[in-house]
Design an enzyme around this catalytic site. Structure first.
Site, PDB file in Angstrom:
ATOM      1  CE  LYS A 169     -64.235   1.013 -22.795  1.00 35.31           C
ATOM      2  NZ  LYS A 169     -63.606   2.314 -23.044  1.00 35.31           N
ATOM      3  N   GLY A 200     -65.861   4.343 -26.410  1.00 35.41           N
ATOM      4  CA  GLY A 200     -66.853   5.020 -25.573  1.00 35.41           C
ATOM      5  C   GLY A 200     -66.416   4.926 -24.128  1.00 35.41           C
ATOM      6  N   GLY A 202     -66.219   3.708 -20.249  1.00 29.85           N
ATOM      7  CA  GLY A 202     -66.301   2.426 -19.573  1.00 29.85           C
ATOM      8  C   GLY A 202     -67.653   2.225 -18.915  1.00 29.85           C
ATOM      9  CB  VAL A 205     -69.201   1.369 -24.591  1.00 35.10           C
ATOM     10  CG1 VAL A 205     -68.869   0.162 -25.462  1.00 35.10           C
ATOM     11  CG2 VAL A 205     -69.796   2.480 -25.440  1.00 35.10           C
ATOM     12  N   GLY A 206     -68.727  -0.008 -21.784  1.00 33.84           N
ATOM     13  CA  GLY A 206     -68.160  -1.109 -21.005  1.00 33.84           C
ATOM     14  C   GLY A 206     -69.239  -1.851 -20.235  1.00 33.84           C
ATOM     15  CB  CYS A 278     -49.515  -3.469 -15.687  1.00 34.98           C
ATOM     16  SG  CYS A 278     -48.993  -4.204 -17.247  1.00 34.98           S
TER      17      CYS A 278
HETATM   18  P1  NAD Z   1     -59.200   1.530 -16.196  1.00 33.97           P
HETATM   19  O1  NAD Z   1     -59.427   0.248 -15.507  1.00 33.97           O
HETATM   20  O2  NAD Z   1     -59.837   2.737 -15.659  1.00 33.97           O
HETATM   21  O3  NAD Z   1     -59.646   1.451 -17.717  1.00 33.97           O
HETATM   22  C1  NAD Z   1     -59.301   0.384 -18.572  1.00 33.97           C
HETATM   23  C2  NAD Z   1     -60.396   0.233 -19.586  1.00 33.97           C
HETATM   24  O4  NAD Z   1     -61.587  -0.172 -18.898  1.00 33.97           O
HETATM   25  C3  NAD Z   1     -60.759   1.514 -20.326  1.00 33.97           C
HETATM   26  O5  NAD Z   1     -61.110   1.213 -21.657  1.00 33.97           O
HETATM   27  C4  NAD Z   1     -61.978   2.005 -19.567  1.00 33.97           C
HETATM   28  O6  NAD Z   1     -62.826   2.844 -20.309  1.00 33.97           O
HETATM   29  C5  NAD Z   1     -62.653   0.688 -19.244  1.00 33.97           C
HETATM   30  N1  NAD Z   1     -63.616   0.762 -18.141  1.00 33.97           N
HETATM   31  C6  NAD Z   1     -63.666   1.653 -17.128  1.00 33.97           C
HETATM   32  N2  NAD Z   1     -64.739   1.404 -16.334  1.00 33.97           N
HETATM   33  C7  NAD Z   1     -65.353   0.311 -16.847  1.00 33.97           C
HETATM   34  C8  NAD Z   1     -66.498  -0.442 -16.481  1.00 33.97           C
HETATM   35  N3  NAD Z   1     -67.236  -0.109 -15.424  1.00 33.97           N
HETATM   36  N4  NAD Z   1     -66.825  -1.495 -17.228  1.00 33.97           N
HETATM   37  C9  NAD Z   1     -66.107  -1.863 -18.298  1.00 33.97           C
HETATM   38  N5  NAD Z   1     -65.020  -1.178 -18.707  1.00 33.97           N
HETATM   39  C10 NAD Z   1     -64.645  -0.110 -17.985  1.00 33.97           C
HETATM   40  O7  NAD Z   1     -57.627   1.667 -16.278  1.00 33.97           O
HETATM   41  P2  NAD Z   1     -56.801   2.791 -17.023  1.00 33.97           P
HETATM   42  O8  NAD Z   1     -56.748   3.977 -16.146  1.00 33.97           O
HETATM   43  O9  NAD Z   1     -57.304   2.981 -18.398  1.00 33.97           O
HETATM   44  O10 NAD Z   1     -55.383   2.042 -17.122  1.00 33.97           O
HETATM   45  C11 NAD Z   1     -54.482   2.007 -16.082  1.00 33.97           C
HETATM   46  C12 NAD Z   1     -54.594   0.718 -15.293  1.00 33.97           C
HETATM   47  O11 NAD Z   1     -54.477  -0.408 -16.135  1.00 33.97           O
HETATM   48  C13 NAD Z   1     -53.490   0.554 -14.281  1.00 33.97           C
HETATM   49  O12 NAD Z   1     -54.030   0.197 -13.044  1.00 33.97           O
HETATM   50  C14 NAD Z   1     -52.624  -0.564 -14.823  1.00 33.97           C
HETATM   51  O13 NAD Z   1     -51.946  -1.311 -13.890  1.00 33.97           O
HETATM   52  C15 NAD Z   1     -53.556  -1.358 -15.608  1.00 33.97           C
HETATM   53  N6  NAD Z   1     -52.853  -2.042 -16.705  1.00 33.97           N
HETATM   54  C16 NAD Z   1     -52.595  -3.369 -16.613  1.00 33.97           C
HETATM   55  C17 NAD Z   1     -51.912  -4.031 -17.619  1.00 33.97           C
HETATM   56  C18 NAD Z   1     -51.629  -5.513 -17.571  1.00 33.97           C
HETATM   57  O14 NAD Z   1     -51.349  -6.121 -18.588  1.00 33.97           O
HETATM   58  N7  NAD Z   1     -51.696  -6.148 -16.430  1.00 33.97           N
HETATM   59  C19 NAD Z   1     -51.493  -3.333 -18.739  1.00 33.97           C
HETATM   60  C20 NAD Z   1     -51.775  -1.978 -18.798  1.00 33.97           C
HETATM   61  C21 NAD Z   1     -52.471  -1.347 -17.776  1.00 33.97           C
END
Ligand code: NAD
Length: 471
Positions: A169, A200, A202, A205-206, A278
């Site tokens: 996803k 989709g 989060g 689909v998440g 990150c």
């Molecule tokens: P996010 O957590 O909002 O989204 C990440 C993914 O999770 C997306 O695909 C999103 O659709 C999905 N998602 C959202 N809600 C969900 C739920 N309830 N259940 C399952 N999946 C869900 O983060 P973002 O805004 O897309 O990315 C930025 C964040 O990611 C920052 O906080 C950053 O630090 C972190 N990040 C970490 C790393 C690492 O390797 N540690 C790398 C890149 C980004």
């Protein structure tokens, strides 16, 4: 205008059951450049069923068979490098040099998975028992927008190397990049159902993945808040989880550091991936005894950093991925001023010469570690310099954070700098370098994550030990 109308289930591009259309933007111009039709719960269920059906055969493939498939995957993804580059610049807004790296990384990371698989021992002897490392089942792979193709390919190649099948996803905001990766993976003729991609929301689909009894493991990269939610939701079916979350990484500049070397490295760490990284080193700790000197050196260097049009060769910092992300960064810059931090460079608004787009001025504050700009992940090119008295105080400040993903120590005496790293709480520490080693494990401590990706450590996360005793 690109219209993306399909998702990928059981070896085929199919029209989603979901009907919602999501707009895709060029962050440099704010123009709508495409739409993607999003998957819904029904699509997620279908994808999980396909991955479940493919698991028995895939989990029984030999190492050689998996390597052959992964090699096809590598070639197919490498062949799309230029298309990926275009999509990354257009849809994500990364500057050209970063975009080129991001377009090559997905194939490189598949090659790393092949290497890890080649040397992986699936069977070991423990006394009189045989210990057989066994794939856990269907993996749910949830990825963010800040390195779409890289995260998809890394998680998928590792899961497949271990013998798992997968439902991916990706972020809905990077659908053009996902489309190219999906086409490449399709061209690699991977057996049907081994991977499925359902772009989709989060919360739609998440959530199906988080709760589904047929998902054995989730590998997630994204925000700490969603990571915690996945652990809670997955607890009901005791899912294995690997979480790569946020960070507020410290860069400690020791009192014997040469500013000519330390300042460019600290800024490279801080402004990496336009600050949307990150691992970004967003807290720069400088010795109070040399504060004025470092303030001047940093202010001069930050004012030279070019932010704006990602297609301009001189640009080092591209626009933020979305209006929401841009607004969030602007709000933090205002908050820094309100909290009483001293603004050394940058500030609110777009960079000079950028009338539209989600560009941000590279911004540097001087403040202290209790300020929100020093505690919360901003995910943009906003850094805070924090003065310290002695080495012990530098370490206390560095570790005074809920995060622990990466850290950097800069100093003239390498041995001393390495000694300092021993007391830093983080998954990775860099001394006088920005080098990256993809063979080494990657992940965080504290609230930066759970588990590790890359190499044999990454593969182990998709396996469970089965002990066999024969009478
Ligand atoms: P996010 O957590 O909002 O989204 C990440 C993914 O999770 C997306 O695909 C999103 O659709 C999905 N998602 C959202 N809600 C969900 C739920 N309830 N259940 C399952 N999946 C869900 O983060 P973002 O805004 O897309 O990315 C930025 C964040 O990611 C920052 O906080 C950053 O630090 C972190 N990040 C970490 C790393 C690492 O390797 N540690 C790398 C890149 C980004």
């Amino acid at each position: 205008m690109q219209r993306i109308d399909s998702i990928y289930i059981n070896g085929e591009f199919v029209t989603p059951h979901g009907e919602e259309r999501f707009e895709l933007y060029n962050p440099a111009t704010e123009a709508v450049i495409g739409t993607v039709r999003l998957a819904d719960e029904v699509d997620a269920e279908r994808a999980i069923a396909a991955a479940k059906a493919a698991f028995p055969a895939w989990s029984r493939t030999s190492k050689e068979e998996r390597i052959a498939v992964l090699k096809r995957m590598h070639a197919a993804v490498a062949a799309r490098e230029d298309d990926l580059f275009e999509a990354i610049v257009t849809e994500y807004g990364a500057p050209r040099s970063r975009s080129r790296w991001m377009a090559q990384y997905p194939a490189d990371v598949i090659a790393q998975a092949i290497e890890a698989l080649e040397s992986f021992e699936f069977v070991e002897q423990a006394g009189s028992a045989q210990v057989i490392m066994t794939p856990v089942g269907v993996a749910g792979l949830i990825t963010p927008w800040n390195s779409d193709a890289g995260f998809i390919c890394n998680k998928l190649a590792t899961a497949m190397a271990a013998g798992c099948t997968a439902v991916i996803k990706p972020s809905e905001m990077s659908a053009m990049q996902t489309q190219i990766v999906t086409e490449a993976l399709h061209a690699a003729e991977i057996p049907a159902g081994v991977f499925n991609i359902v772009t989709g929301r989060g919360e739609v689909v998440g959530e199906v993945i988080n709760h589904h009894p047929d998902i054995a493991k989730i590998s997630f990269t994204g925000s700490t808040a969603v990571g915690k939610h996945i652990v809670e939701s997955g607890a009901r079916t005791l899912k294995r989880v690997t979480l790569e979350l946020g960070g507020k990484s410290p860069t400690i500049i020791l009192d014997d550091a040469d500013p000519a070397q330390a300042v460019p490295l600290a800024l490279a760490a801080g402004f990496m991936n336009s600050g949307q990284a990150c691992v970004a080193g967003t807290r720069i700790l400088v010795p109070r005894s040399r504060q004025t000197e470092f303030e001047q050196a940093f202010a001069g260097a930050v004012s030279q950093v070019q932010s704006g049009d990602p297609r301009d060769e001189r640009t080092e910092i591209g626009p933020m991925v979305s209006r929401k992300q841009w607004q969030r960064v602007q709000d933090y810059i205002r908050l820094g001023v309100e909290e009483g931090a001293k603004l050394l460079a940058g500030g609110e608004g777009r960079p000079a010469g950028m009338a539209q787009g989600w560009g941000v001025k590279p911004t540097l504050f001087v403040g202290h570690n209790q300020m929100r700009i020093a505690r919360e992940e901003i995910f943009g090119p906003v850094l805070v310099m924090i003065p310290y008295g002695d080495e012990a105080e530098a370490l206390a400040i560095a570790n005074d954070t809920t995060y622990g993903l990466s850290a950097m120590v800069l100093g003239g005496d390498t041995e001393r700098a390495v000694r300092v790293t021993q007391q830093i709480e983080s998954g990775r520490v860099l001394v006088n370098t920005m080098a990256h080693e993809p063979k080494a494990p990657f992940g965080g401590v504290k609230q930066s994550g759970l588990g590790r990706e890359m190499g044999k450590w990454g593969m182990q996360a998709y396996l469970e030990a089965k002990t066999l005793l024969v009478g």
